[in-house]
Write a protein that holds these residues in place. Structure first.
Motif, PDB file in Angstrom:
ATOM      1  N   TRP A  36       0.837  -1.198   0.000  1.00  0.00           N
ATOM      2  CA  TRP A  36       0.000   0.000   0.000  1.00  0.00           C
ATOM      3  C   TRP A  36       0.872   1.247   0.000  1.00  0.00           C
ATOM      4  N   LYS A  37       1.840   1.289   0.924  1.00  0.00           N
ATOM      5  CA  LYS A  37       2.735   2.447   1.003  1.00  0.00           C
ATOM      6  C   LYS A  37       3.591   2.548  -0.256  1.00  0.00           C
ATOM      7  N   GLU A  40       1.854   4.288  -2.992  1.00  0.00           N
ATOM      8  CA  GLU A  40       1.805   5.726  -2.746  1.00  0.00           C
ATOM      9  C   GLU A  40       3.124   6.404  -3.134  1.00  0.00           C
TER      10      GLU A  40
END
Length: 223
Positions: A36-37, A40
């Motif tokens: 997820w990170k 980003e």
């Protein structure tokens, strides 16, 4: 300009050890604790290679890689799976997901360094070969060729000029760099580079990158 590597792993010790080792090898290293990170960060850091674990919270390595491969900008990005999951079916799933190399934990840092160097070198060769392929002219009939051999490249308009930034982008384009690599080299966003490339195409009345580079070479705008 150092190349950028994104390291994705929920084990802080592994993240830091890879970061320390790869930075000593001359790379810029960005770290993320899960997929997820990483999603980003990837548009911000524009990495030339990714090393990722599979078993991670929120978004695991398989889902992270699947998301990458669905985006045209990242379809050819070299990806290494670094994982403790050693079952044959998991290795098969990894390669089917689009990873380039599957390395089992525990691992040796020199092996990681060698694999990274090899993948990056191959990636650069592929990009250079593709640009050269795009620049190969189509066969010209003999009569047409004879009529054109003595024709010099048309002179540039007296009002033709490039800004310093446009010239920098053009120089890097002629070296076979992608928009993402140019953005990383010039510390700009890929969207900004796209705007510069669009301006260059408009100013030179060319329709693609290959024509643009050929125009620049014909008019001695690049070495």
């Amino acid at each position: 300009m150092p190349l950028t590597i994104l390291v994705v792993d929920d084990d802080e010790g592994i993240r830091l050890s890879l970061k320390d080792y790869l930075e000593l090898e001359g790379y810029i290293v960005v770290i993320a604790e899960d997929g997820w990170k990483a999603l980003e960060l990837i548009s911000q850091c524009q990495p030339q290679l990714v090393i990722t674990d599979i078993s991670m919270p929120r978004i695991d390595g398989f889902a992270f890689l699947k998301s990458l491969r669905q985006q045209p900008a990242w379809r050819l990005l070299p990806v290494i799976f670094l994982t403790a999951r050693t079952q044959t079916q998991e290795r098969v799933q990894g390669y089917q997901s689009g990873c380039d190399v599957y390395i089992e934990k525990p691992f040796e840092l020199p092996e990681i360094g060698a694999v990274v160097k090899n993948l990056l070198a191959r990636s650069q060769l592929i990009q250079t070969a593709w640009l050269q392929y795009q620049q190969v002219p189509e066969p010209v009939p003999v009569a047409a060729h004879a009529a054109s051999v003595s024709v010099a490249a048309p002179l540039l308009d007296d009002h033709f000029s490039l800004t310093d930034r446009e010239q920098s982008v053009l120089d890097l384009l002629s070296e076979g760099m992608s928009n993402a690599q140019i953005a990383a080299t010039l510390f700009l966003s890929p969207r900004t580079i796209e705007k510069y490339v669009t301006n260059l195409l408009r100013k030179t009345d060319t329709s693609n990158r290959a024509e643009l580079v050929r125009f620049a070479m014909d008019h001695h705008l690049v070495e």
